[in-house]
Design a protein around this motif. Sequence first.
Motif, short mmCIF file in Angstrom:
data_model
loop_
_atom_site.label_atom_id
_atom_site.label_comp_id
_atom_site.label_asym_id
_atom_site.label_seq_id
_atom_site.Cartn_x
_atom_site.Cartn_y
_atom_site.Cartn_z
N SER A 112 -39.95 -28.36 -5.06
CA SER A 112 -39.08 -27.72 -4.05
C SER A 112 -39.78 -26.61 -3.28
O SER A 112 -39.23 -26.10 -2.31
N TYR A 113 -41.01 -26.23 -3.68
CA TYR A 113 -41.73 -25.19 -2.96
C TYR A 113 -42.05 -25.65 -1.55
O TYR A 113 -42.39 -26.81 -1.32
N ARG A 114 -41.99 -24.70 -0.61
CA ARG A 114 -42.42 -25.02 0.75
C ARG A 114 -43.93 -25.04 0.77
O ARG A 114 -44.58 -24.25 0.10
N ARG A 115 -44.46 -25.93 1.49
CA ARG A 115 -45.91 -26.08 1.52
C ARG A 115 -46.52 -25.48 2.80
O ARG A 115 -47.62 -25.83 3.20
N ASP A 116 -45.78 -24.61 3.50
CA ASP A 116 -46.29 -23.98 4.70
C ASP A 116 -47.45 -23.04 4.36
O ASP A 116 -47.48 -22.45 3.29
N LEU A 117 -48.36 -22.90 5.33
CA LEU A 117 -49.45 -21.96 5.15
C LEU A 117 -48.96 -20.57 5.53
O LEU A 117 -48.30 -20.39 6.55
N VAL A 118 -49.26 -19.65 4.74
CA VAL A 118 -48.87 -18.26 5.01
C VAL A 118 -50.16 -17.47 5.19
O VAL A 118 -51.02 -17.47 4.30
N PRO A 119 -50.28 -16.82 6.35
CA PRO A 119 -51.52 -16.06 6.57
C PRO A 119 -51.62 -14.89 5.60
O PRO A 119 -50.62 -14.26 5.28
N TYR A 120 -52.83 -14.64 5.20
CA TYR A 120 -53.06 -13.54 4.28
C TYR A 120 -53.18 -12.25 5.07
O TYR A 120 -53.92 -12.17 6.06
N GLN A 121 -52.46 -11.25 4.66
CA GLN A 121 -52.56 -9.93 5.27
C GLN A 121 -52.93 -8.95 4.18
O GLN A 121 -52.20 -8.81 3.21
N PRO A 122 -54.08 -8.33 4.36
CA PRO A 122 -54.47 -7.37 3.33
C PRO A 122 -53.47 -6.23 3.25
O PRO A 122 -52.82 -5.90 4.24
N PRO A 123 -53.32 -5.66 2.10
CA PRO A 123 -52.36 -4.57 1.98
C PRO A 123 -52.76 -3.37 2.84
O PRO A 123 -53.93 -3.09 3.01
N THR A 124 -51.76 -2.72 3.39
CA THR A 124 -52.02 -1.53 4.22
C THR A 124 -52.18 -0.33 3.30
O THR A 124 -51.57 -0.26 2.24
N PRO A 125 -53.02 0.62 3.74
CA PRO A 125 -53.19 1.80 2.90
C PRO A 125 -51.88 2.57 2.78
O PRO A 125 -51.05 2.54 3.68
N GLN A 126 -51.75 3.24 1.68
CA GLN A 126 -50.53 4.01 1.45
C GLN A 126 -50.44 5.14 2.45
O GLN A 126 -51.40 5.86 2.69
N SER A 127 -49.28 5.28 3.03
CA SER A 127 -49.06 6.35 3.99
C SER A 127 -48.36 7.50 3.28
O SER A 127 -47.55 7.28 2.39
N SER A 128 -48.65 8.68 3.70
CA SER A 128 -48.00 9.84 3.11
C SER A 128 -46.89 10.37 4.00
O SER A 128 -46.37 11.46 3.80
N ALA A 129 -46.53 9.59 5.05
CA ALA A 129 -45.48 10.04 5.97
C ALA A 129 -44.14 9.99 5.29
O ALA A 129 -43.86 9.13 4.46
N LEU A 130 -43.29 10.89 5.69
CA LEU A 130 -41.94 10.98 5.15
C LEU A 130 -40.98 10.50 6.21
O LEU A 130 -41.01 10.99 7.34
N VAL A 131 -40.13 9.59 5.89
CA VAL A 131 -39.14 9.06 6.82
C VAL A 131 -37.78 9.55 6.38
O VAL A 131 -37.40 9.38 5.23
N VAL A 132 -37.08 10.17 7.33
CA VAL A 132 -35.74 10.66 7.03
C VAL A 132 -34.76 9.73 7.71
O VAL A 132 -34.86 9.48 8.90
N TRP A 133 -33.80 9.32 6.96
CA TRP A 133 -32.80 8.41 7.51
C TRP A 133 -31.50 9.16 7.59
O TRP A 133 -31.05 9.78 6.64
N ARG A 134 -30.91 9.07 8.79
CA ARG A 134 -29.61 9.71 8.97
C ARG A 134 -28.62 8.65 9.42
O ARG A 134 -28.89 7.96 10.39
N PRO A 135 -27.54 8.52 8.71
CA PRO A 135 -26.55 7.51 9.13
C PRO A 135 -25.89 7.89 10.44
O PRO A 135 -25.73 9.07 10.76
N ARG A 136 -25.51 6.92 11.21
CA ARG A 136 -24.79 7.15 12.47
C ARG A 136 -23.37 7.53 12.18
O ARG A 136 -22.74 7.02 11.29
N ARG A 137 -22.87 8.37 13.05
CA ARG A 137 -21.50 8.80 12.88
C ARG A 137 -20.58 8.13 13.79
O ARG A 137 -20.63 7.72 14.79
#
Length: 137
Positions: A112-137
């Motif tokens: 049942s596995y799909r046999r599509d080719l999936v491109p390899y993407q090397p892992p991105t370096p860890q970022s130290s950025a902080l993301v703040v999420w604010r819900p919409r009101r």
Amino acid sequence: MLTEETPVYVISVAAELSGLHPQTLRQYDRLGLVCPDRTAGRGRRYSARDIQQLREVQRLSQDEGINLAGIKRIIELENQVAALQARVTELVDSLEGAAATLQQREAAVHASYRRDLVPYQPPTPQSSALVVWRPRR
């Protein structure tokens, strides 16, 4: 159909076939060494397996010098071993069936596995950025 287990011999015939006296067969029955089937009128009927067992009891008693209590214990242990061997065979068959079922299910999942080719993407370096999420009101 006649098998080894089919009780067909009356006590006189069983005594002659086993080489024992009919009274000896009655004693062995009372002691539980050989347990023949019974007819409706309570007559004993011996099977071919019973005759073999009578001969074995006689051999153990006369040739090996084993007393009747010892022979009874030997027969019990042989029956227990036979039952355990049958159980092991049953469990092995069950295990093999379960393994075959598992292999079929595993093959179905892999199919049942799909046999599509999936491109390899090397892992991105860890970022130290902080993301703040604010819900919409």
